[in-house]
Design an enzyme around this catalytic site. Structure first.
Site, short mmCIF file in Angstrom:
data_model
loop_
_atom_site.label_atom_id
_atom_site.label_comp_id
_atom_site.label_asym_id
_atom_site.label_seq_id
_atom_site.Cartn_x
_atom_site.Cartn_y
_atom_site.Cartn_z
N ASP A 237 0.83 -1.20 0.00
CA ASP A 237 0.00 0.00 0.00
C ASP A 237 0.87 1.26 0.00
OD1 ASP A 237 -2.83 0.96 0.45
OD2 ASP A 237 -1.90 1.89 2.19
N GLU A 310 14.62 -15.31 0.69
CA GLU A 310 14.93 -16.35 1.68
C GLU A 310 13.94 -17.51 1.58
OE1 GLU A 310 14.58 -14.34 5.44
OE2 GLU A 310 16.13 -12.87 4.90
C1 NOJ Z 1 -4.44 2.92 -0.84
C2 NOJ Z 1 -5.56 1.98 -0.55
O1 NOJ Z 1 -5.86 1.27 -1.71
C3 NOJ Z 1 -6.70 2.82 -0.06
O2 NOJ Z 1 -7.88 2.09 0.03
C4 NOJ Z 1 -6.31 3.41 1.26
O3 NOJ Z 1 -7.34 4.27 1.71
C5 NOJ Z 1 -5.02 4.21 1.14
N1 NOJ Z 1 -4.02 3.53 0.39
C6 NOJ Z 1 -4.46 4.49 2.51
O4 NOJ Z 1 -3.98 3.29 3.07
#
Ligand code: NOJ
Length: 604
Positions: A237, A310
């Site tokens: 993310d 790993e």
């Molecule tokens: C991207 C994620 O896909 C989204 O849903 C989220 O709100 C933001 N990152 C923050 O983590």
């Protein structure tokens, strides 16, 4: 049956001319080396996929109960959005404990059962990793709040004194992606106004300081925790956000999650660019602020690459990085970093043949240079579902959600285009991502009332943006069951629109021409023909067409008609698959007529 004049007639050109391959955009290989190079990966958004315990929120046992659906679809892997312990202020992208399952979704045993069940069906499992920020309920953050300014506990996050008299102004002018300032001020333990902390997203999602060795060590350990349990990879993310520019300089821009490719200057055949233009098919006007895409992030991914090495079995990392141009994004997938990056430049390209050719060529050009597979994606949990996006009057716009009071997408047109876009995508070499429900052709829910909305983006913009709830509505499995069969009680955490009855899985299962059967057939043909590791060459006759995108991949020709008139192909072309009805009755009409907004896969 349309009566408009076809754009091409068989007597305009010979069959061979119409399907002859021209410029090679991407060379194929005999086979995919690692599984993820050509994988079709299906995104499960756990709270909306299937509910086993009846509380109206989907859960891991719900996913396990529907593995048969995923197996019959023919996917290679599933990616699970976060199911970790979390107060759910951003639907789980606010993690309080990275090593446990939130009771809403089940237990670690439920996870193990899901993993084993998926593996038994030959489906790999990718989990979400959220390293840019934690929840404010994470033990590190509660420790930081209890500790003094300048303490080691605060050093794991980005705490700063404010500017101006009394430190009343935020440390810089950055805005949160969800709207409003990216800083929140604390009240210190003694009751005085205190330091500020950075949160690129909601105020309940404090950013970590990735220059801190403990942060680095912690996430390497989290990776090992899930790798030891047997996961096949991680979707990372905000992969472009971990490291911020030194000194946190002011920046007047505003970063949006759905920042797009926009127009571009790349040559649509090769992806080459004019001198002085961005290095590939985009404006270069994406997330360029000091909080994103800093060089330091790459060090982190080199370290993680080694952690994955790993383990046996080609584990993978996929970057969620809203970075442009594509050549800049390709730095995340250099051989010693991540393995894939989501191709949002493709997702954000509208319904425009020339723009699509440009982004496809630029995507291969950038990824081939670093030896990474190109990925393709049309929908996810952050964007308006593609049947609705492509049904908007201008399918190139990318709203953050749609309100009932906004101009509404044309449902029929949008679905027709979405099916065509999907076939265009799935015919291409590389790895493709599907978002749950797109195999049913689900539209966005555009009539959610304010009182049921949950996306922090709606609240932080004070209702100016609808946000992402409309693409996150619980799936319809059975047209006649309460809650369309989402769970045993009929409860659903967001209301479903009445139209979901038409889209429910059970009314599409086994029905020729349904979107579900189209996806099944496309994935089966893609596998049988080895399209995922094939090559891509434009068809010369259509290379400059304003309305047609056409390419050859191995023995398959893919032709998408984005125009308003039918395209006619001569006799001798066998239709393998089509996103909508085409006239293929040879005795009645020896030509293949590809109607507007339709893609065909041909043997030619
Ligand atoms: C991207 C994620 O896909 C989204 O849903 C989220 O709100 C933001 N990152 C923050 O983590």
């Amino acid at each position: 049956m349309t009566t408009t004049q076809p754009t091409r007639r068989p007597d305009d050109a010979t069959r061979d001319e119409l399907v002859a391959a021209g410029a090679v955009v991407h060379a194929g290989s005999d086979s995919a080396r690692e599984w993820w190079r050509d994988a079709v990966i299906y995104q499960v958004y756990p709270r909306s996929f299937a509910d086993a315990d009846g509380d109206g929120i989907g859960d891991l046992p719900g996913v396990t109960s529907r593995l048969g659906h995923l197996a019959s679809l023919g996917i290679d892997a599933l990616w699970l959005s976060p199911f970790y312990r979390s107060p759910q202020r951003d639907a789980g992208y606010d993690v309080a404990d990275y090593r446990d399952v939130d009771p809403l979704f089940g237990t670690l045993d439920d996870f193990d059962e899901l993993l084993a069940g998926a593996h038994a069906r030959g489906i790999r499992v990718v989990v979400d990793l959220v390293p840019n920020h934690t929840s404010d309920q994470h033990v590190w953050f509660t420790e930081a709040l209890a500790a003094a300014p300048g303490s080691p506990e605060r050093a794991r996050y980005v705490f700063r004194d404010g500017r101006g008299p009394g430190g009343d102004e935020p440390p810089n002018n950055w805005q949160s992606v969800f709207g409003g300032p990216a800083w929140t001020r604390l009240t210190e333990a003694d009751g005085t106004p205190g330091q500020w902390y950075l949160h690129l997203f909601d105020s309940t999602q404090p950013d970590l300081d990735w220059t801190h060795p403990e942060v680095r060590a912690e996430f390497a350990d989290v990776l090992r925790f899930w790798l030891d349990r047997g996961v096949d990879g991680f979707r990372v993310d905000v992969a472009h956000g971990l490291v911020k520019a030194d000194g946190l300089p002011d920046w007047d821009g505003h970063v949006e999650m759905v920042a797009g490719a926009g127009d571009d200057t790349a040559d649509e055949t090769t992806g080459d660019v004019e001198p002085g233009a961005p290095e590939d098919g985009s404006t270069g006007a994406g997330n360029q602020g000091p909080m994103f895409d800093q060089d330091g992030v790459h060090e982190v991914y080199r370290e993680w690459h080694q952690v994955l090495d790993e383990y046996d079995g080609d584990r993978c990392l996929v970057a969620e990085a809203w970075v442009e141009p594509l050549s800049r994004l390709a730095r995340y997938v250099r051989p010693d970093e991540m393995h894939q990056a989501f191709n949002f430049s493709f997702l954000t390209t509208g319904w425009d043949a020339a723009a699509l050719r440009r982004v496809v060529a630029a995507s291969y050009r950038a990824n081939d240079e670093v030896g990474a597979p190109t990925t393709w994606v049309l929908s996810n949990h952050d964007v308006v579902r593609h049947p609705s996006r492509l049904g908007l009057a201008d399918p190139g716009v990318r709203p953050n959600g749609v309100f009932a009071t906004d101009p509404q997408p044309d449902e029929e047109l949008g679905l027709r285009r979405a099916r065509a876009a999907t076939l265009l995508m799935l015919g291409m070499p590389g790895s493709a991502y599907l978002y749950q429900g797109e195999e049913l052709g689900l539209p966005e829910h555009t009539a959610l009332p304010a009182e049921v909305r949950q996306d922090p983006a709606f609240f932080r913009t004070e209702g100016a943006e609808a946000g992402r709830d409309g693409c996150r509505v619980p799936l319809p499995w059975a047209a006649d069951a309460p809650g369309y069969g989402f769970g045993p009680t009929g409860e659903t955490w967001l209301p479903q629109p009445a139209s979901f009855a038409r889209y429910a899985a059970d009314v599409q299962d086994g029905v020729a021409g349904s979107t579900l059967e189209l996806y099944r057939a496309a994935l089966a043909t893609r596998r049988a023909e080895g399209l995922g590791h094939g090559g891509l060459a434009w068809l010369d006759a259509w290379a400059g067409s304003a309305d047609v995108v056409a390419y050859r991949n191995g023995d398959v020709v893919v032709l998408a008609n984005l125009g308003t008139e039918p395209v006619v192909l001569p006799a001798g072309t066998e239709v393998l698959l089509s996103s909508g009805p085409v006239a293929t009755d040879r005795s009645a009409d020896p030509q293949v007529r590809v109607p507007a907004d339709t893609t065909v896969w041909l043997r030619a």
